[in-house]
Design a protein around this motif. Structure first.
Motif, PDB file in Angstrom:
ATOM      1  N   GLY A   1       0.829  -1.196   0.000  1.00  0.00           N
ATOM      2  CA  GLY A   1       0.000   0.000   0.000  1.00  0.00           C
ATOM      3  C   GLY A   1       0.865   1.249   0.000  1.00  0.00           C
ATOM      4  N   LEU A   2       0.504   2.211  -0.823  1.00  0.00           N
ATOM      5  CA  LEU A   2       1.233   3.478  -0.877  1.00  0.00           C
ATOM      6  C   LEU A   2       0.423   4.550  -0.164  1.00  0.00           C
ATOM      7  CD1 LEU A   2       2.486   3.516  -4.591  1.00  0.00           C
ATOM      8  CD2 LEU A   2       3.456   2.355  -2.587  1.00  0.00           C
ATOM      9  N   THR A   3       1.094   5.308   0.672  1.00  0.00           N
ATOM     10  CA  THR A   3       0.430   6.387   1.376  1.00  0.00           C
ATOM     11  C   THR A   3       1.310   7.635   1.291  1.00  0.00           C
ATOM     12  OG1 THR A   3      -0.636   7.027   3.454  1.00  0.00           O
ATOM     13  CG2 THR A   3       1.424   5.787   3.626  1.00  0.00           C
ATOM     14  N   MET A   4       0.793   8.734   1.820  1.00  0.00           N
ATOM     15  CA  MET A   4       1.482  10.010   1.669  1.00  0.00           C
ATOM     16  C   MET A   4       0.893  10.994   2.660  1.00  0.00           C
ATOM     17  SD  MET A   4       1.717  12.210  -1.891  1.00  0.00           S
ATOM     18  CE  MET A   4       2.829  11.037  -2.678  1.00  0.00           C
ATOM     19  N   ASP A   5       1.692  11.994   3.054  1.00  0.00           N
ATOM     20  CA  ASP A   5       1.179  13.085   3.869  1.00  0.00           C
ATOM     21  C   ASP A   5      -0.125  13.604   3.258  1.00  0.00           C
ATOM     22  OD1 ASP A   5       1.591  15.519   5.801  1.00  0.00           O
ATOM     23  OD2 ASP A   5       1.332  16.401   3.804  1.00  0.00           O
ATOM     24  N   ARG A   6      -1.153  13.734   4.084  1.00  0.00           N
ATOM     25  CA  ARG A   6      -2.492  14.047   3.585  1.00  0.00           C
ATOM     26  C   ARG A   6      -2.536  15.354   2.784  1.00  0.00           C
ATOM     27  NH1 ARG A   6      -7.346  11.985   5.467  1.00  0.00           N
ATOM     28  NH2 ARG A   6      -6.040  10.163   5.836  1.00  0.00           N
ATOM     29  N   GLU A   7      -1.888  16.395   3.281  1.00  0.00           N
ATOM     30  CA  GLU A   7      -1.910  17.679   2.568  1.00  0.00           C
ATOM     31  C   GLU A   7      -1.207  17.584   1.222  1.00  0.00           C
ATOM     32  OE1 GLU A   7      -3.686  20.364   3.300  1.00  0.00           O
ATOM     33  OE2 GLU A   7      -4.486  19.070   4.892  1.00  0.00           O
ATOM     34  N   MET A   8      -0.099  16.851   1.190  1.00  0.00           N
ATOM     35  CA  MET A   8       0.619  16.678  -0.080  1.00  0.00           C
ATOM     36  C   MET A   8      -0.228  15.884  -1.072  1.00  0.00           C
ATOM     37  SD  MET A   8       4.322  14.924  -0.885  1.00  0.00           S
ATOM     38  CE  MET A   8       5.256  16.276  -0.190  1.00  0.00           C
ATOM     39  N   LEU A   9      -0.884  14.840  -0.566  1.00  0.00           N
ATOM     40  CA  LEU A   9      -1.751  14.043  -1.436  1.00  0.00           C
ATOM     41  C   LEU A   9      -2.856  14.901  -2.021  1.00  0.00           C
ATOM     42  CD1 LEU A   9      -2.563  11.274  -2.590  1.00  0.00           C
ATOM     43  CD2 LEU A   9      -3.938  10.922  -0.515  1.00  0.00           C
ATOM     44  N   TYR A  10      -3.478  15.731  -1.190  1.00  0.00           N
ATOM     45  CA  TYR A  10      -4.556  16.587  -1.671  1.00  0.00           C
ATOM     46  C   TYR A  10      -4.059  17.595  -2.707  1.00  0.00           C
ATOM     47  CZ  TYR A  10      -7.691  14.780   1.965  1.00  0.00           C
ATOM     48  OH  TYR A  10      -8.487  13.969   2.749  1.00  0.00           O
ATOM     49  N   GLU A  11      -2.845  18.104  -2.510  1.00  0.00           N
ATOM     50  CA  GLU A  11      -2.254  19.010  -3.505  1.00  0.00           C
ATOM     51  C   GLU A  11      -2.052  18.288  -4.837  1.00  0.00           C
ATOM     52  OE1 GLU A  11       1.329  20.664  -1.951  1.00  0.00           O
ATOM     53  OE2 GLU A  11       0.332  21.702  -0.281  1.00  0.00           O
ATOM     54  N   ARG A  12      -1.585  17.050  -4.766  1.00  0.00           N
ATOM     55  CA  ARG A  12      -1.377  16.260  -5.993  1.00  0.00           C
ATOM     56  C   ARG A  12      -2.701  15.967  -6.697  1.00  0.00           C
ATOM     57  NH1 ARG A  12       3.532  13.086  -6.436  1.00  0.00           N
ATOM     58  NH2 ARG A  12       2.306  11.301  -7.164  1.00  0.00           N
ATOM     59  N   ILE A  13      -3.736  15.713  -5.914  1.00  0.00           N
ATOM     60  CA  ILE A  13      -5.056  15.469  -6.502  1.00  0.00           C
ATOM     61  C   ILE A  13      -5.558  16.723  -7.211  1.00  0.00           C
ATOM     62  CG2 ILE A  13      -7.496  15.072  -5.940  1.00  0.00           C
ATOM     63  CD1 ILE A  13      -6.459  13.128  -3.731  1.00  0.00           C
ATOM     64  N   ASN A  14      -5.441  17.877  -6.553  1.00  0.00           N
ATOM     65  CA  ASN A  14      -5.877  19.127  -7.168  1.00  0.00           C
ATOM     66  C   ASN A  14      -5.111  19.404  -8.462  1.00  0.00           C
ATOM     67  OD1 ASN A  14      -7.697  19.568  -5.091  1.00  0.00           O
ATOM     68  ND2 ASN A  14      -6.330  20.920  -3.943  1.00  0.00           N
ATOM     69  N   LEU A  15      -3.806  19.148  -8.429  1.00  0.00           N
ATOM     70  CA  LEU A  15      -2.977  19.355  -9.610  1.00  0.00           C
ATOM     71  C   LEU A  15      -3.380  18.388 -10.720  1.00  0.00           C
ATOM     72  CD1 LEU A  15      -0.593  20.682 -11.061  1.00  0.00           C
ATOM     73  CD2 LEU A  15       0.917  19.003  -9.942  1.00  0.00           C
ATOM     74  N   ARG A  16      -3.667  17.154 -10.342  1.00  0.00           N
ATOM     75  CA  ARG A  16      -4.075  16.172 -11.347  1.00  0.00           C
ATOM     76  C   ARG A  16      -5.355  16.620 -12.055  1.00  0.00           C
ATOM     77  NH1 ARG A  16      -4.850   9.696 -10.452  1.00  0.00           N
ATOM     78  NH2 ARG A  16      -2.634   9.739 -10.927  1.00  0.00           N
ATOM     79  N   VAL A  17      -6.302  17.165 -11.309  1.00  0.00           N
ATOM     80  CA  VAL A  17      -7.534  17.657 -11.925  1.00  0.00           C
ATOM     81  C   VAL A  17      -7.226  18.795 -12.898  1.00  0.00           C
ATOM     82  CG1 VAL A  17      -9.732  18.827 -11.497  1.00  0.00           C
ATOM     83  CG2 VAL A  17      -9.027  16.917 -10.032  1.00  0.00           C
ATOM     84  N   ASP A  18      -6.359  19.714 -12.505  1.00  0.00           N
ATOM     85  CA  ASP A  18      -5.971  20.819 -13.399  1.00  0.00           C
ATOM     86  C   ASP A  18      -5.360  20.285 -14.686  1.00  0.00           C
ATOM     87  OD1 ASP A  18      -6.840  22.741 -11.590  1.00  0.00           O
ATOM     88  OD2 ASP A  18      -4.864  22.963 -10.647  1.00  0.00           O
ATOM     89  N   ILE A  19      -4.518  19.263 -14.556  1.00  0.00           N
ATOM     90  CA  ILE A  19      -3.875  18.667 -15.742  1.00  0.00           C
ATOM     91  C   ILE A  19      -4.914  17.981 -16.628  1.00  0.00           C
ATOM     92  CG2 ILE A  19      -2.270  16.864 -16.502  1.00  0.00           C
ATOM     93  CD1 ILE A  19      -0.559  17.565 -14.016  1.00  0.00           C
TER      94      ILE A  19
END
Length: 318
Positions: free
Chosen positions: A197-215
């Motif tokens: 299982g891969l996990t990540m700091d919650r705030e960083m993950l949310y930033e990556r999700i927001n960026l993914r949507v923009d892309i």
């Protein structure tokens, strides 16, 4: 006694980095990848599902991608059957099967020895629910399921009346949700499984999700959804996917574009949170923190050490 087939499974929330890791693992262990995502099976739904591109595959064979039209339904039972067949097929070629994805219920159904037929039935109660669905509508019955078994409701489309009724039937007979009932069966792993299982700091993950949507939007998500919308596809399981239902709201004139994008980001973040909760509660996972993504090589070495110890496999030199 025959030894179990070796299987590598990589799970984690959306945008955590499963794709990059899976390619490295496939190269290292002579593997082929099976998608464990319930929406990447649909043709023409590429951007919104973050479907891997041919270039990103780097020559690694991928399975269970683009196998259905958006108007076709897809069940857990069908996924279970197809993936188990693919595992045998890949192993038969002397390759390591690698399941990669974020749809917990689907992956769980494959790797554990669940016998769906063991769940009890009540024909009279089922017929009563079928009659009620005709009288009060599918949505009302689905709301009842959300109240008693929100986890199953999350995985079922409101118009899939058969599955809604089945989940309500299990709760009626056992007093347990579908997942609770299955967990009491204490099924065994069918395979010699390394479950990562891969996990990540919650705030960083949310930033990556927001960026993914923009892309996704830059890549043409609106046009992709419009093509489905203009075909009149609406009351289908596929259209309920995050990234499609929000833009349908926009195309229907119910919300502004900015609101649709904001809802898409919010729903994606909420989904990631639900994914993590599911994996932690339902599966015996070896977790790896991907927060320090700049040290990817070190993380690959750490994960590889675990895989080699768990599955007794050797890495290729490449």
């Amino acid at each position: 006694m025959d030894s179990k087939q070796k299987l590598l499974v990589i799970i984690g929330p959306t945008a955590v980095g499963k794709t990059n890791l899976s390619i490295e693992m496939a190269k290292r262990y002579n593997g082929e990848i099976i998608s464990g995502d319930s929406m990447q099976i649909y043709r023409g739904m590429d951007i919104g599902t973050a479907k891997i591109t041919t270039e990103e595959m780097q020559g690694i064979p991928h399975h269970l991608i683009d196998i259905k039209e958006p108007e076709e339904n897809f069940s857990v039972a069908e996924f279970q059957q197809l993936v188990r067949a693919k595992i045998n097929e890949i192993a038969g070629r002397g390759k390591l099967p690698i399941i990669v994805g974020g749809t917990g219920l689907y992956i769980q159904s494959v790797i554990y020895d669940y016998q769906f037929s063991d769940v009890p039935g009540d024909e009279v109660f089922r017929m009563e629910l079928e009659e009620r669905a005709k009288q009060i509508g599918n949505e009302a019955l689905y709301t009842e399921l959300q109240a008693v078994d929100p986890e199953s409701a999350e995985q079922i489309h409101p118009n899939n009346v058969r599955r809604v009724i089945r989940a309500l039937e299990i709760f009626h007979l056992t007093g347990k949700t579908m997942q609770d009932y299955q967990s009491k069966q204490q099924p065994d792993l069918l395979y010699d499984t390394a479950l990562i299982g891969l996990t990540m700091d919650r705030e960083m993950l949310y930033e990556r999700i927001n960026l993914r949507v923009d892309i996704m939007i830059e890549q043409g998500l609106l046009d992709e959804v419009k093509s489905l919308y203009q075909k009149g596809l609406r009351e289908y399981q596929s259209i309920q996917a995050i990234g499609y239902k929000e833009i349908y709201d926009y195309l229907d004139g119910n919300v502004t574009w900015d609101t649709a994008v904001s809802q898409l980001k919010q729903n994606s973040r909420r989904y990631a949170k639900r994914q993590l909760t599911w994996f932690r509660n339902k599966m015996d996972v070896q977790w790896f923190d991907m927060t320090n993504v700049n040290d990817f090589a070190k993380k690959i070495a750490e994960i590889s050490q675990y895989v080699e110890g768990k599955l007794q496999v050797k890495s290729n030199t490449y």
